[in-house]
Design a protein around this motif. Structure first.
Motif, PDB file in Angstrom:
ATOM      1  N   GLY A 188       3.665   3.389  -8.342  1.00  0.00           N
ATOM      2  CA  GLY A 188       4.556   2.344  -7.841  1.00  0.00           C
ATOM      3  C   GLY A 188       5.791   2.943  -7.185  1.00  0.00           C
ATOM      4  N   HIS A 189       6.316   4.016  -7.775  1.00  0.00           N
ATOM      5  CA  HIS A 189       7.473   4.696  -7.200  1.00  0.00           C
ATOM      6  C   HIS A 189       7.129   5.271  -5.828  1.00  0.00           C
ATOM      7  CE1 HIS A 189      11.162   7.078  -7.014  1.00  0.00           C
ATOM      8  NE2 HIS A 189      10.413   8.110  -6.670  1.00  0.00           N
ATOM      9  N   LEU A 190       5.926   5.824  -5.690  1.00  0.00           N
ATOM     10  CA  LEU A 190       5.515   6.416  -4.416  1.00  0.00           C
ATOM     11  C   LEU A 190       5.388   5.346  -3.330  1.00  0.00           C
ATOM     12  CD1 LEU A 190       2.841   9.003  -5.617  1.00  0.00           C
ATOM     13  CD2 LEU A 190       5.167   9.466  -4.811  1.00  0.00           C
ATOM     14  N   PHE A 191       4.877   4.174  -3.685  1.00  0.00           N
ATOM     15  CA  PHE A 191       4.803   3.090  -2.715  1.00  0.00           C
ATOM     16  C   PHE A 191       6.203   2.738  -2.214  1.00  0.00           C
ATOM     17  CE2 PHE A 191       0.415   2.247  -3.855  1.00  0.00           C
ATOM     18  CZ  PHE A 191      -0.091   1.633  -2.714  1.00  0.00           C
ATOM     19  N   ALA A 192       7.136   2.560  -3.140  1.00  0.00           N
ATOM     20  CA  ALA A 192       8.492   2.173  -2.764  1.00  0.00           C
ATOM     21  C   ALA A 192       9.186   3.260  -1.951  1.00  0.00           C
ATOM     22  CB  ALA A 192       9.296   1.852  -4.019  1.00  0.00           C
ATOM     23  N   GLU A 193       8.976   4.519  -2.324  1.00  0.00           N
ATOM     24  CA  GLU A 193       9.675   5.620  -1.666  1.00  0.00           C
ATOM     25  C   GLU A 193       9.135   5.894  -0.268  1.00  0.00           C
ATOM     26  OE1 GLU A 193      10.536  10.427  -2.270  1.00  0.00           O
ATOM     27  OE2 GLU A 193       9.419   9.298  -3.788  1.00  0.00           O
ATOM     28  N   HIS A 194       7.824   5.927  -0.129  1.00  0.00           N
ATOM     29  CA  HIS A 194       7.224   6.363   1.136  1.00  0.00           C
ATOM     30  C   HIS A 194       6.850   5.225   2.072  1.00  0.00           C
ATOM     31  CE1 HIS A 194       6.917  10.664   0.145  1.00  0.00           C
ATOM     32  NE2 HIS A 194       6.786  10.234  -1.097  1.00  0.00           N
ATOM     33  N   LEU A 195       6.578   4.028   1.542  1.00  0.00           N
ATOM     34  CA  LEU A 195       6.225   2.902   2.393  1.00  0.00           C
ATOM     35  C   LEU A 195       7.357   1.890   2.506  1.00  0.00           C
ATOM     36  CD1 LEU A 195       2.520   2.247   1.314  1.00  0.00           C
ATOM     37  CD2 LEU A 195       3.448   3.917   2.929  1.00  0.00           C
ATOM     38  N   GLN A 196       8.437   2.130   1.763  1.00  0.00           N
ATOM     39  CA  GLN A 196       9.605   1.247   1.784  1.00  0.00           C
ATOM     40  C   GLN A 196       9.259  -0.175   1.358  1.00  0.00           C
ATOM     41  OE1 GLN A 196      12.699   2.713   2.460  1.00  0.00           O
ATOM     42  NE2 GLN A 196      11.363   4.499   2.306  1.00  0.00           N
ATOM     43  N   LEU A 197       8.245  -0.312   0.510  1.00  0.00           N
ATOM     44  CA  LEU A 197       7.821  -1.612   0.013  1.00  0.00           C
ATOM     45  C   LEU A 197       7.388  -1.490  -1.435  1.00  0.00           C
ATOM     46  CD1 LEU A 197       5.485  -2.938   2.859  1.00  0.00           C
ATOM     47  CD2 LEU A 197       7.645  -3.971   2.164  1.00  0.00           C
ATOM     48  N   PRO A 198       7.713  -2.471  -2.268  1.00  0.00           N
ATOM     49  CA  PRO A 198       7.121  -2.486  -3.608  1.00  0.00           C
ATOM     50  C   PRO A 198       5.630  -2.775  -3.475  1.00  0.00           C
ATOM     51  CG  PRO A 198       8.335  -4.505  -3.212  1.00  0.00           C
ATOM     52  CD  PRO A 198       8.633  -3.604  -2.046  1.00  0.00           C
ATOM     53  N   PHE A 199       4.855  -2.292  -4.447  1.00  0.00           N
ATOM     54  CA  PHE A 199       3.406  -2.442  -4.357  1.00  0.00           C
ATOM     55  C   PHE A 199       2.953  -3.887  -4.164  1.00  0.00           C
ATOM     56  CE2 PHE A 199      -0.666  -3.259  -6.490  1.00  0.00           C
ATOM     57  CZ  PHE A 199      -1.499  -2.519  -5.658  1.00  0.00           C
ATOM     58  N   PRO A 200       3.509  -4.893  -4.879  1.00  0.00           N
ATOM     59  CA  PRO A 200       3.036  -6.278  -4.672  1.00  0.00           C
ATOM     60  C   PRO A 200       3.158  -6.752  -3.225  1.00  0.00           C
ATOM     61  CG  PRO A 200       4.306  -6.140  -6.696  1.00  0.00           C
ATOM     62  CD  PRO A 200       4.498  -4.832  -5.984  1.00  0.00           C
ATOM     63  N   ALA A 201       4.249  -6.373  -2.533  1.00  0.00           N
ATOM     64  CA  ALA A 201       4.426  -6.773  -1.137  1.00  0.00           C
ATOM     65  C   ALA A 201       3.394  -6.088  -0.253  1.00  0.00           C
ATOM     66  CB  ALA A 201       5.832  -6.443  -0.666  1.00  0.00           C
ATOM     67  N   TRP A 202       3.184  -4.797  -0.493  1.00  0.00           N
ATOM     68  CA  TRP A 202       2.177  -4.093   0.311  1.00  0.00           C
ATOM     69  C   TRP A 202       0.793  -4.659   0.041  1.00  0.00           C
ATOM     70  CZ3 TRP A 202      -2.317  -1.440  -0.253  1.00  0.00           C
ATOM     71  CH2 TRP A 202      -2.758  -0.751   0.867  1.00  0.00           C
ATOM     72  N   ARG A 203       0.507  -5.032  -1.205  1.00  0.00           N
ATOM     73  CA  ARG A 203      -0.805  -5.595  -1.547  1.00  0.00           C
ATOM     74  C   ARG A 203      -1.061  -6.891  -0.777  1.00  0.00           C
ATOM     75  NH1 ARG A 203      -1.572  -6.510  -7.757  1.00  0.00           N
ATOM     76  NH2 ARG A 203       0.258  -7.830  -7.368  1.00  0.00           N
TER      77      ARG A 203
END
Length: 259
Positions: A188-203
């Motif tokens: 989850g931290h990697l999603f936020a750090e590298h994609l600039q999105l929390p996982f639920p939003a990216w999902r």
């Protein structure tokens, strides 16, 4: 190969193009109510007047902009406005490059920053005589990979590769993390750090792209919703409106290829 389709709906009329990590529209631009999508958006105005509004209420007429993922904004287009809009998955190389340009330009919540990040796109639009879908490669190339663009770690790349296998189910962060051998909190931290999105939003974005592709291939809204892991077609249409600021019926019509 990208697939294109003619589109026409209440102020919007043009051609849509879809490819991995990319959804693009070229043609007559309509307006969209304030919304926030889980994609990095590129806007290039080729003709006419388009005004962007940021979450602070600041309005600015723009020729080109790069709008970050997860940032609320509205769009108003005068009659006769034409241009190109590309929605980039933040995990895609072009999406990461665009995100880096925004970070280098200033405060990501402010419309003037979006314009500053897009200066190479403005130059491309002015100097190139190419319009329509053929302009997209040049626009993406003009983004480049500015110094400081970070590639995602291998574990995040592997996690993203597992998503298509799980998209029709709950798509839990814990399940993906178990498949790639890290903890859910770390992933989850990697999603936020590298994609600039929390996982639920990216999902939600991943599900929407999957459903859009299914609709383009002829699926009904219900079939596309279930295949992408939405509870039902109503759930799918709510997410469409949240991410694109358009009535769901308009968006789906825009994305259906004509026979």
């Amino acid at each position: 190969m990208p697939r294109g389709g003619q589109a026409q709906a209440a102020g919007w009329a043009g051609t849509t193009t879809a490819a991995p990590g990319l959804l693009a529209f070229t043609g007559a631009i309509g307006s969209a109510e304030p919304h926030a999508h889980a994609a990095v958006q590129i806007l290039v105005v080729l003709d006419g007047e388009v005004t962007l509004t940021d979450r602070h209420g600041h309005r600015c007429r723009t020729e080109a902009a790069i709008i970050p993922a997860g940032v609320r904004h509205g769009l108003r287009a005068a009659p006769g406005a034409h241009g190109l809009l590309a929605y980039l998955d933040p995990a895609h190389p072009a999406g990461r490059a665009a995100g880096t340009r925004i970070a280098m330009a200033g405060d990501a919540d402010i419309a003037s920053t979006w314009q500053a990040a897009a200066r190479p796109l403005t130059a491309t639009a002015v100097t190139s005589k190419i319009t329509g879908p053929a302009a997209l490669p040049g626009v993406l190339c003009s983004i480049g990979l500015p110094t400081g663009t970070r590639r995602p770690p291998a574990v995040l790349s592997r996690a993203l590769e597992t998503v298509p296998q799980l998209i029709d189910g709950p798509l839990l962060l814990s399940e993906i993390a178990a498949r790639v051998g890290v903890s859910a909190s770390r992933l989850g931290h990697l999603f936020a750090e590298h994609l600039q999105l929390p996982f639920p939003a990216w999902r939600r974005w991943a599900r929407l792209l999957h459903a859009i592709e299914a609709v383009r291939e002829g699926a009904t809204l219900t079939e596309a919703a279930h295949g992408a892991g939405f509870a039902d077609s109503s759930h799918l249409t709510r997410v469409c409106h949240e991410m694109f600021g358009l009535a769901p019926s308009r968006l789906i019509h825009l994305l259906r290829p004509t026979a």
